[in-house]
Design a protein around this motif. Structure first.
Motif, PDB file in Angstrom:
ATOM      1  N   SER A 161       7.811   1.942 -12.727  1.00 47.72           N
ATOM      2  CA  SER A 161       8.311   1.324 -11.499  1.00 47.72           C
ATOM      3  C   SER A 161       9.224   2.267 -10.708  1.00 47.72           C
ATOM      4  CB  SER A 161       9.068   0.032 -11.816  1.00 47.72           C
ATOM      5  OG  SER A 161      10.170   0.304 -12.678  1.00 47.72           O
ATOM      6  N   THR A 201      -7.287   2.990  -9.770  1.00 48.74           N
ATOM      7  CA  THR A 201      -6.358   1.926 -10.143  1.00 48.74           C
ATOM      8  C   THR A 201      -5.921   1.179  -8.887  1.00 48.74           C
ATOM      9  OG1 THR A 201      -4.331   3.224  -9.876  1.00 48.74           O
ATOM     10  CG2 THR A 201      -5.488   3.430 -11.992  1.00 48.74           C
ATOM     11  N   ASP A 257       3.278   5.870  -5.824  1.00 50.54           N
ATOM     12  CA  ASP A 257       2.965   5.921  -7.257  1.00 50.54           C
ATOM     13  C   ASP A 257       1.800   6.872  -7.529  1.00 50.54           C
ATOM     14  OD1 ASP A 257       4.975   4.179  -7.916  1.00 50.54           O
ATOM     15  OD2 ASP A 257       3.688   2.402  -7.983  1.00 50.54           O
ATOM     16  N   THR A 258       0.796   6.839  -6.656  1.00 48.36           N
ATOM     17  CA  THR A 258      -0.355   7.730  -6.829  1.00 48.36           C
ATOM     18  C   THR A 258       0.058   9.182  -6.668  1.00 48.36           C
ATOM     19  OG1 THR A 258      -1.866   6.030  -6.013  1.00 48.36           O
ATOM     20  CG2 THR A 258      -2.655   8.300  -5.948  1.00 48.36           C
ATOM     21  N   HIS A 298       0.824  -1.209   0.000  1.00 44.57           N
ATOM     22  CA  HIS A 298       0.000   0.000   0.000  1.00 44.57           C
ATOM     23  C   HIS A 298       0.861   1.262   0.000  1.00 44.57           C
ATOM     24  CE1 HIS A 298      -3.004  -2.945   0.698  1.00 44.57           C
ATOM     25  NE2 HIS A 298      -2.585  -3.208   1.916  1.00 44.57           N
ATOM     26  N   ASP A 338      -3.001   1.145  -7.641  1.00 52.17           N
ATOM     27  CA  ASP A 338      -2.180   2.059  -6.838  1.00 52.17           C
ATOM     28  C   ASP A 338      -3.046   2.964  -5.979  1.00 52.17           C
ATOM     29  OD1 ASP A 338       0.389   1.255  -7.641  1.00 52.17           O
ATOM     30  OD2 ASP A 338       0.265   2.437  -9.484  1.00 52.17           O
ATOM     31  N   MET A 394       2.145   6.611 -13.100  1.00 52.82           N
ATOM     32  CA  MET A 394       1.830   5.676 -12.014  1.00 52.82           C
ATOM     33  C   MET A 394       2.246   4.249 -12.353  1.00 52.82           C
ATOM     34  SD  MET A 394      -1.884   7.311 -11.080  1.00 52.82           S
ATOM     35  CE  MET A 394      -2.408   5.993 -10.005  1.00 52.82           C
ATOM     36  N   LYS A 395       2.301   3.948 -13.646  1.00 52.55           N
ATOM     37  CA  LYS A 395       2.698   2.608 -14.077  1.00 52.55           C
ATOM     38  C   LYS A 395       4.212   2.416 -14.023  1.00 52.55           C
ATOM     39  CE  LYS A 395       1.423  -0.654 -17.740  1.00 52.55           C
ATOM     40  NZ  LYS A 395       0.760  -0.794 -19.061  1.00 52.55           N
ATOM     41  N   ASP A 450       3.719   1.535  -1.514  1.00 53.54           N
ATOM     42  CA  ASP A 450       4.116   1.660  -2.919  1.00 53.54           C
ATOM     43  C   ASP A 450       3.000   2.313  -3.733  1.00 53.54           C
ATOM     44  OD1 ASP A 450       5.925   0.892  -5.257  1.00 53.54           O
ATOM     45  OD2 ASP A 450       4.068  -0.134  -5.802  1.00 53.54           O
ATOM     46  N   GLY A 451       1.759   1.907  -3.467  1.00 53.68           N
ATOM     47  CA  GLY A 451       0.621   2.518  -4.160  1.00 53.68           C
ATOM     48  C   GLY A 451       0.487   3.984  -3.842  1.00 53.68           C
ATOM     49  N   ALA A 489      -3.195   3.600  -1.960  1.00 58.61           N
ATOM     50  CA  ALA A 489      -3.061   4.940  -1.388  1.00 58.61           C
ATOM     51  C   ALA A 489      -4.221   5.246  -0.450  1.00 58.61           C
ATOM     52  CB  ALA A 489      -3.003   5.976  -2.509  1.00 58.61           C
TER      53      ALA A 489
END
Length: 274
Positions: free
Chosen positions: A113, A248, A92-93, A86, A250, A110-111, A88-89, A254
């Motif tokens: 890495s 998504t 990215d978000t 989470h 991610d 967001m995709k 990581d999400g 978040a």
């Protein structure tokens, strides 16, 4: 046949545990649209496993360490139990939504890495805030209170219950076949209702087991946790959906992080002003 029926019965919980946690579950489960859809109702149960482990660790840490180092170790355990999925999400978000680019470009970011400056900043602030709030819950000298332990047990329950609502309540932003979130396209509102009911039932059992509050006080505590989870969560989900055309995987992560931080903040405010 009996074995296959047993596996089928426990499969949704196993999928929820294996997807949301790093707690070993010695049962093989297949990640399909059907199994992932059914697992959503068991997200609060997976959250309870995390919460009980956190509460147990907090009880021990509060007796052997000062609040701040104890809070750092408890944060490490919390992140480790979910494999930083989470967090990581969240990063990215943050990279995507705070880039203020077009919808397509935000989804591309967001995709990726790699983590950008916004992701690092938001992730770091999230960890710092979590540590500081946990230090309040761990107490000073007297150890963690019954309220703090109950809060730690239930916060992961409610945050993951709201994830079910986010999955069911807003469309998936990516194309079919893109991202892990695509496995949850067939989740329906009834699955979110099941998850909410499970969170309420789990909360009632945990508070009753604590034996510190009557049923009215327990009902108020559960209502407050539900309101402070679902209202801010819905606002954040709606805002993200407007920018991305949906949510998504991610964003689900978040939202879980934000719900946990929000509930920790609520618990810390109560303890500080008690």
């Amino acid at each position: 046949m009996a074995k296959s029926r047993l596996v089928s019965a426990v499969e949704p919980f196993v999928v929820a545990m294996q997807f949301l946690t790093r707690v070993p579950v010695p049962v093989e489960a297949e990640f399909t649209e059907r199994s992932c859809r059914r697992s959503v109702a068991f997200y609060p149960a997976a959250g309870l496993v995390i919460g009980l482990l956190l509460a147990g660790a907090a009880w021990g840490l509060a007796r052997i360490l000062p609040p701040l180092p104890g809070a750092v170790l408890l944060t490490a355990l919390w992140i480790g139990l979910s494999g930083a999925l989470h967090l990581d999400g969240l990063m990215d978000t943050a990279d995507g939504l705070l880039s203020h680019r077009s919808r397509e470009r935000m989804l591309e970011i967001m995709k990726d890495s790699r983590v950008g400056a916004m992701g690092v900043a938001v992730g770091t602030l999230s960890l710092l805030l979590r540590v500081s709030l946990l230090s309040v819950l761990l107490g000073e000298g007297e150890g963690a209170s019954a309220f703090a332990l109950a809060a730690l047990a239930l916060i992961p329950v409610w945050s993951r219950a709201f994830m079910s609502t986010a999955i069911a309540g807003w469309p998936y932003a990516r194309l079919p076949g893109e991202g892990l979130g695509g496995l949850f396209r067939t989740v329906r509102p009834r699955h979110a209702v099941y998850a909410f009911a499970a969170a309420c039932a789990i909360g009632a059992v945990v508070l009753a087991a604590a034996g510190r509050w009557n049923w009215r006080e327990g009902a108020v505590m559960l209502a407050v946790m539900a309101i402070f989870t679902y209202v801010p969560g819905a606002l954040l989900a709606a805002s993200a959906s407007r920018k991305l055309g949906g949510l998504t995987g991610d964003v689900y992560g978040a939202l879980n992080e934000c719900a946990e931080i929000g509930l920790l903040l609520l618990a810390a405010v109560f303890i500080y002003n008690a």
